[in-house]
Enzyme design. Structure first.
Site, PDB file in Angstrom:
ATOM      1  N   HIS A  56     -21.381  38.439  93.097  1.00  0.00           N
ATOM      2  CA  HIS A  56     -21.773  38.223  91.696  1.00  0.00           C
ATOM      3  C   HIS A  56     -22.546  39.416  91.160  1.00  0.00           C
ATOM      4  O   HIS A  56     -22.880  40.336  91.905  1.00  0.00           O
ATOM      5  CB  HIS A  56     -22.532  36.909  91.524  1.00  0.00           C
ATOM      6  CG  HIS A  56     -23.893  36.848  92.155  1.00  0.00           C
ATOM      7  ND1 HIS A  56     -24.100  36.867  93.505  1.00  0.00           N
ATOM      8  CD2 HIS A  56     -25.135  36.767  91.600  1.00  0.00           C
ATOM      9  CE1 HIS A  56     -25.392  36.780  93.757  1.00  0.00           C
ATOM     10  NE2 HIS A  56     -26.051  36.737  92.626  1.00  0.00           N
ATOM     11  N   HIS A  58     -25.545  40.074  89.833  1.00  0.00           N
ATOM     12  CA  HIS A  58     -26.985  40.342  89.821  1.00  0.00           C
ATOM     13  C   HIS A  58     -27.321  41.654  90.550  1.00  0.00           C
ATOM     14  O   HIS A  58     -26.716  41.973  91.571  1.00  0.00           O
ATOM     15  CB  HIS A  58     -27.757  39.173  90.446  1.00  0.00           C
ATOM     16  CG  HIS A  58     -27.854  37.990  89.527  1.00  0.00           C
ATOM     17  ND1 HIS A  58     -28.070  36.703  89.975  1.00  0.00           N
ATOM     18  CD2 HIS A  58     -27.762  37.904  88.174  1.00  0.00           C
ATOM     19  CE1 HIS A  58     -28.111  35.883  88.934  1.00  0.00           C
ATOM     20  NE2 HIS A  58     -27.925  36.583  87.835  1.00  0.00           N
ATOM     21  N   ASP A  60     -29.596  42.575  92.522  1.00  0.00           N
ATOM     22  CA  ASP A  60     -29.954  42.565  93.943  1.00  0.00           C
ATOM     23  C   ASP A  60     -28.727  42.369  94.843  1.00  0.00           C
ATOM     24  O   ASP A  60     -28.870  42.300  96.064  1.00  0.00           O
ATOM     25  CB  ASP A  60     -31.032  41.507  94.236  1.00  0.00           C
ATOM     26  CG  ASP A  60     -30.598  40.099  93.937  1.00  0.00           C
ATOM     27  OD1 ASP A  60     -30.012  39.867  92.865  1.00  0.00           O
ATOM     28  OD2 ASP A  60     -30.841  39.203  94.769  1.00  0.00           O
ATOM     29  N   HIS A  61     -27.529  42.304  94.233  1.00  0.00           N
ATOM     30  CA  HIS A  61     -26.289  42.218  95.019  1.00  0.00           C
ATOM     31  C   HIS A  61     -25.356  43.404  94.770  1.00  0.00           C
ATOM     32  O   HIS A  61     -24.392  43.598  95.517  1.00  0.00           O
ATOM     33  CB  HIS A  61     -25.570  40.896  94.737  1.00  0.00           C
ATOM     34  CG  HIS A  61     -26.401  39.704  95.124  1.00  0.00           C
ATOM     35  ND1 HIS A  61     -26.187  38.980  96.261  1.00  0.00           N
ATOM     36  CD2 HIS A  61     -27.507  39.161  94.539  1.00  0.00           C
ATOM     37  CE1 HIS A  61     -27.113  38.027  96.366  1.00  0.00           C
ATOM     38  NE2 HIS A  61     -27.921  38.113  95.329  1.00  0.00           N
ATOM     39  N   HIS A 114     -24.652  29.476  89.732  1.00  0.00           N
ATOM     40  CA  HIS A 114     -25.730  30.479  89.725  1.00  0.00           C
ATOM     41  C   HIS A 114     -25.434  31.497  88.614  1.00  0.00           C
ATOM     42  O   HIS A 114     -26.298  31.818  87.795  1.00  0.00           O
ATOM     43  CB  HIS A 114     -25.783  31.136  91.099  1.00  0.00           C
ATOM     44  CG  HIS A 114     -26.801  32.220  91.259  1.00  0.00           C
ATOM     45  ND1 HIS A 114     -28.153  31.981  91.246  1.00  0.00           N
ATOM     46  CD2 HIS A 114     -26.652  33.553  91.456  1.00  0.00           C
ATOM     47  CE1 HIS A 114     -28.805  33.134  91.427  1.00  0.00           C
ATOM     48  NE2 HIS A 114     -27.917  34.098  91.550  1.00  0.00           N
ATOM     49  N   ASP A 133     -25.118  33.658  96.378  1.00  0.00           N
ATOM     50  CA  ASP A 133     -26.181  32.769  95.899  1.00  0.00           C
ATOM     51  C   ASP A 133     -25.606  31.449  95.374  1.00  0.00           C
ATOM     52  O   ASP A 133     -26.178  30.825  94.488  1.00  0.00           O
ATOM     53  CB  ASP A 133     -27.007  33.455  94.806  1.00  0.00           C
ATOM     54  CG  ASP A 133     -27.791  34.660  95.326  1.00  0.00           C
ATOM     55  OD1 ASP A 133     -27.791  34.887  96.558  1.00  0.00           O
ATOM     56  OD2 ASP A 133     -28.393  35.370  94.508  1.00  0.00           O
ATOM     57  N   HIS A 171     -29.617  35.468 100.822  1.00  0.00           N
ATOM     58  CA  HIS A 171     -31.079  35.665 100.877  1.00  0.00           C
ATOM     59  C   HIS A 171     -31.708  34.971 102.084  1.00  0.00           C
ATOM     60  O   HIS A 171     -31.174  33.990 102.589  1.00  0.00           O
ATOM     61  CB  HIS A 171     -31.746  35.077  99.625  1.00  0.00           C
ATOM     62  CG  HIS A 171     -31.500  35.861  98.379  1.00  0.00           C
ATOM     63  ND1 HIS A 171     -32.345  36.843  97.936  1.00  0.00           N
ATOM     64  CD2 HIS A 171     -30.486  35.801  97.482  1.00  0.00           C
ATOM     65  CE1 HIS A 171     -31.872  37.360  96.799  1.00  0.00           C
ATOM     66  NE2 HIS A 171     -30.742  36.745  96.508  1.00  0.00           N
TER      67      HIS A 171
HETATM   68 FE    FE Z   1     -29.622  37.126  94.732  1.00  0.00          FE
HETATM   69 ZN    ZN Z   2     -28.083  36.189  92.233  1.00  0.00          ZN
END
Ligand code: FE
Ligand code: ZN
Length: 255
Positions: A56, A58, A60-61, A114, A133, A171
């Protein structure tokens, strides 16, 4: 032949996963929070990255995708639905598409909730599901974009995979997720047992992921929303699984 799997801690509490097919040398990474730890591990193992798989959009990915792609030339795969907010994709994917990988292939599941364009990668032969996530160890991602009904349907799709499937999620949230699970179902012995195992792993500096789908069924409150014992535990005996899921997710947001 099984795929080799490496769980790589990145940033504060993210994971990237390296997958390697020893038969062909194909090497993939699922999600790229940052490039440096991935490049270091590839060098250490002398693996040549062929594919970058994104769950996805985001940061942080995907934060390290540009650097990783520049360094390796690997193909980038991600959701067609989120093409406008993912790094440039070589292959855009939707429900039911297959990602060829060495001697195997991954099936793409759309798992919105998400985010709207969240996808999961299922390597059926290797028994691996990369869920980002969406379905997480003892929990699920927050509903930033989708509705509870969407996330519930997404989790049901993942729950239909074989029991032995290893769930590779994005995570290290498992201990906190289990605290919530125990608060909701204090009499569930599987949650207490899993909590001990996770505390031990974390104490030894080991990741608590991947987890087995069978263990998620036994302990993850968000997969258990349709069970009579969970409905009773939250005082919603007449409600649907989706309604109980929505109530649990809202409760977790405040927990
Ligand atoms: Fe994440
Ligand atoms: Zn995420």
């Amino acid at each position: 032949m099984p795929l080799e799997l490496v769980t790589l801690p990145c940033l504060a509490d993210n994971y990237a996963y390296l997958i390697h097919d020893p038969a062909t040398g194909a090497t993939g990474v699922v999600d790229v929070p940052e490039a440096a730890p991935i490049l270091a591990e590839l060098a250490r193992r002398e693996w040549v990255l062929s594919d970058i798989l994104l769950t996805h959009h985001h940061d942080d990915h995907i934060g390290g995708v540009a650097a990783l792609r520049a360094a390796t030339g690997a193909r980038v795969w991600g959701a067609a639905a989120d093409r406008h907010r993912l790094p440039p994709l070589d292959k855009a994917l939707g429900e039911g598409d297959a990602v060829p990988f060495g001697s195997q292939s991954a099936a793409v599941l759309e798992v919105p909730g998400h985010t709207i364009g969240h996808i999961a990668f299922v390597f059926a032969e290797a028994g691996l599901a990369f869920t980002g996530d969406s379905l997480m160890a003892a929990g699920c991602g927050r509903l930033f974009e989708g509705s509870p009904e969407q996330m519930w349907a997404s989790l049901q799709k993942l729950a239909a995979l074989p029991d032995a499937t290893r769930i590779c999620s994005g995570h290290e949230y498992t201990a906190a997720n289990l605290r919530f699970a125990a608060a909701v179902e204090p009499a569930n012995p599987a949650i207490a047992a899993r909590t001990l195992r996770v505390m031990k792993a974390r104490g030894e500096g080991r990741p608590s992921v991947p987890s087995r789908l069978s263990g998620e069924r036994a302990t993850n409150p968000f997969l258990r929303a349709n069970l009579p014992e969970m409905k009773a535990a939250v005082g919603m005996s007449g409600a649907s699984g989706a309604e109980v899921f929505a109530a649990l997710r809202a409760q977790k947001d405040r927990f």
